[in-house]
Design a protein around this motif. Structure first.
Motif, mmCIF file in Angstrom:
data_model
loop_
_atom_site.group_PDB
_atom_site.id
_atom_site.type_symbol
_atom_site.label_atom_id
_atom_site.label_comp_id
_atom_site.label_asym_id
_atom_site.label_seq_id
_atom_site.Cartn_x
_atom_site.Cartn_y
_atom_site.Cartn_z
ATOM 1 N N UNK A 33 0.871 -1.174 0.000
ATOM 2 C CA UNK A 33 0.000 0.000 0.000
ATOM 3 C C UNK A 33 0.909 1.225 0.000
ATOM 4 N N UNK A 34 0.926 1.916 -1.130
ATOM 5 C CA UNK A 34 1.846 3.044 -1.314
ATOM 6 C C UNK A 34 1.278 4.322 -0.711
ATOM 7 N N UNK A 35 2.084 5.080 0.095
ATOM 8 C CA UNK A 35 3.474 4.906 0.471
ATOM 9 C C UNK A 35 3.631 4.456 1.925
ATOM 10 N N UNK A 36 2.686 3.690 2.451
ATOM 11 C CA UNK A 36 2.686 3.348 3.866
ATOM 12 C C UNK A 36 3.268 1.968 4.169
ATOM 13 N N UNK A 37 2.946 0.982 3.352
ATOM 14 C CA UNK A 37 3.363 -0.391 3.636
ATOM 15 C C UNK A 37 4.170 -0.952 2.469
ATOM 16 N N UNK A 38 5.516 -1.003 2.598
ATOM 17 C CA UNK A 38 6.340 -1.585 1.532
ATOM 18 C C UNK A 38 6.245 -3.112 1.511
ATOM 19 N N UNK A 248 2.387 10.432 10.324
ATOM 20 C CA UNK A 248 3.666 10.903 9.773
ATOM 21 C C UNK A 248 4.499 9.703 9.348
ATOM 22 N N UNK A 249 5.270 9.874 8.295
ATOM 23 C CA UNK A 249 6.240 8.854 7.874
ATOM 24 C C UNK A 249 7.618 9.392 8.223
ATOM 25 N N UNK A 259 5.206 10.242 -0.684
ATOM 26 C CA UNK A 259 5.781 10.514 0.643
ATOM 27 C C UNK A 259 5.741 12.000 0.973
ATOM 28 N N UNK A 260 5.827 12.834 -0.066
ATOM 29 C CA UNK A 260 5.839 14.279 0.149
ATOM 30 C C UNK A 260 4.507 14.798 0.677
ATOM 31 N N UNK A 261 3.449 14.011 0.594
ATOM 32 C CA UNK A 261 2.135 14.450 1.066
ATOM 33 C C UNK A 261 1.974 14.320 2.579
ATOM 34 N N UNK A 262 2.925 13.670 3.231
ATOM 35 C CA UNK A 262 2.824 13.450 4.674
ATOM 36 C C UNK A 262 3.624 14.494 5.434
ATOM 37 N N UNK A 263 3.168 14.821 6.664
ATOM 38 C CA UNK A 263 2.115 14.177 7.445
ATOM 39 C C UNK A 263 0.711 14.496 6.934
ATOM 40 N N UNK A 264 -0.209 13.571 7.250
ATOM 41 C CA UNK A 264 -1.621 13.743 6.949
ATOM 42 C C UNK A 264 -2.396 13.904 8.252
ATOM 43 N N UNK A 265 -3.415 14.755 8.207
ATOM 44 C CA UNK A 265 -4.298 14.972 9.360
ATOM 45 C C UNK A 265 -5.690 14.472 8.951
ATOM 46 N N UNK A 266 -6.123 13.384 9.548
ATOM 47 C CA UNK A 266 -7.348 12.726 9.115
ATOM 48 C C UNK A 266 -8.444 12.801 10.169
ATOM 49 N N UNK A 267 -9.666 12.812 9.688
ATOM 50 C CA UNK A 267 -10.809 12.647 10.586
ATOM 51 C C UNK A 267 -10.949 11.159 10.892
ATOM 52 N N UNK A 268 -11.560 10.867 12.044
ATOM 53 C CA UNK A 268 -11.805 9.473 12.422
ATOM 54 C C UNK A 268 -13.265 9.357 12.840
ATOM 55 N N UNK A 269 -14.024 8.564 12.100
ATOM 56 C CA UNK A 269 -15.459 8.424 12.354
ATOM 57 C C UNK A 269 -15.825 6.947 12.312
ATOM 58 N N UNK A 280 -8.214 18.987 7.325
ATOM 59 C CA UNK A 280 -6.763 18.872 7.413
ATOM 60 C C UNK A 280 -6.101 20.248 7.419
ATOM 61 N N UNK A 281 -6.590 21.151 6.591
ATOM 62 C CA UNK A 281 -6.003 22.483 6.511
ATOM 63 C C UNK A 281 -6.068 23.196 7.864
ATOM 64 N N UNK A 282 -7.220 23.110 8.533
ATOM 65 C CA UNK A 282 -7.364 23.758 9.844
ATOM 66 C C UNK A 282 -6.436 23.118 10.870
#
Length: 320
Positions: A33-38, A248-249, A259-269, A280-282
């Motif tokens: 699963x790119x780019x989290x799990x090689x 974060x990676x 990889x350049x897109x991380x860190x990511x800030x995600x909602x959890x529902x 994420x922006x906020x």
């Protein structure tokens, strides 16, 4: 003197490669699963206890098992079976988590799991036991290999590392022995291991550290091919205090432009991680604003903090 038989010498001659040897297969993918799990690697996912690492792992397992993009953005390159071994949840509590995600995502027939807290599980949880100077593999090590051989997973999750390890987490030679066993299984069965790991409690106190303070031997971190950190970030959203799940990676040995897109800030529902651009922006803006106004660290002000830095147990930044 070289203590090798003629057969061993012959075999060693056969397996050495020269430059871009045509005998080496170019097929396959670097990622499950790119780019989290090689692929065919050891991955460490660490964060504070209770932060939600298990939820993230299950979410990743569903994406890999179903072949669906994680949060609609990160592609599964190798769909397949995921084996999940939990030593922290009873079967009832773990299946409640699965029920919640299944209600949103549907069935995942590629997810198989075992709880060592199941009253029917016949062995101790740890993979190794130490008696004096003697270190031996347990029946759980045999059980894990049995399941890997039977179900042919692309990903094996151990939740958590410290429960399955069974040895001194600060001992470098013992940590190497544990990783050598995982590496032998990777070579034999071509799977990846995702190890869930708890950060030290000082990570909560030193909240300015993005990656937290790594617990245990440096071997666990440095010899893993990927390190992912997971952290809860509180911020204000329309007058309410909400929590973003920050992924974060902190180390990656295989390149991906994603990889350049991380860190990511995600909602959890309801057990699911969700990408929401405005959310994420906020979260990102408020965290960066807090960092700008935090007082600078005073060297030597805290003995424990200084000891942590001297022991090289924290890691900052990304490594590609």
């Amino acid at each position: 003197m070289i203590r090798l038989s003629n057969e061993e010498r012959e075999h060693l001659h056969k397996i050495i490669k020269q430059n871009n040897d045509v005998r080496v297969s170019r097929e396959g993918d670097d990622w499950i699963l790119e780019p989290l799990i090689p692929s065919e690697a050891i991955v460490v996912l660490d964060g504070l206890g209770g932060s939600g690492k298990s939820w993230l792992s299950i979410d990743l397992a569903f994406a890999i098992g179903q072949g669906t993009d994680f949060v609609g953005r990160y592609p599964v390159r190798k769909q397949g079976v995921v084996l999940y071994f939990t030593a922290e949840e009873t079967p009832r509590r773990f299946v409640n988590r699965l029920d919640l995600i299944t209600s949103a995502d549907g069935d995942n027939e590629n997810l198989y799991w075992i709880s060592t807290l199941d009253e029917e599980y016949p062995y101790e949880t740890s993979i190794f036991l130490k008696d004096g100077w003697r270190i031996t593999k347990t029946k759980t090590a045999d059980a894990i290999e049995f399941y890997i051989n039977e179900y042919k997973p692309v990903l094996v999750i151990l939740d958590s590392l410290i429960n399955f390890y069974g040895l001194n987490e600060n001992d470098t030679s013992e940590a190497k022995k544990f990783y050598e066993l995982l590496t032998s299984w990777i070579k034999a069965y071509h799977c990846t291991f995702l190890l869930l790991h708890h950060q030290t409690k000082d990570s909560l106190r030193l909240s300015r550290e993005d990656d937290g303070i790594f617990r245990g031997s440096i071997v666990f971190r440095e010899q893993a091919r990927q390190r992912i950190t997971y952290k809860n970030i509180k911020f204000e959203d329309n007058g309410r205090t909400v929590t973003a799940r920050k992924i974060s990676i902190e180390k990656a040995n295989y390149y991906s432009p994603m990889l350049e897109e991380f860190p990511r800030y995600l909602r959890w529902v309801d057990g699911k991680h969700i990408y929401d651009e405005q959310f994420e922006k906020k979260a990102r803006e408020q965290e960066e604003a807090r960092k700008r106004f935090q007082p600078k660290k005073i060297q030597g002000n805290n003995k424990q903090e200084k000891k942590t830095n001297d022991d090289s147990t924290n890691l900052t930044g990304k490594t590609f």
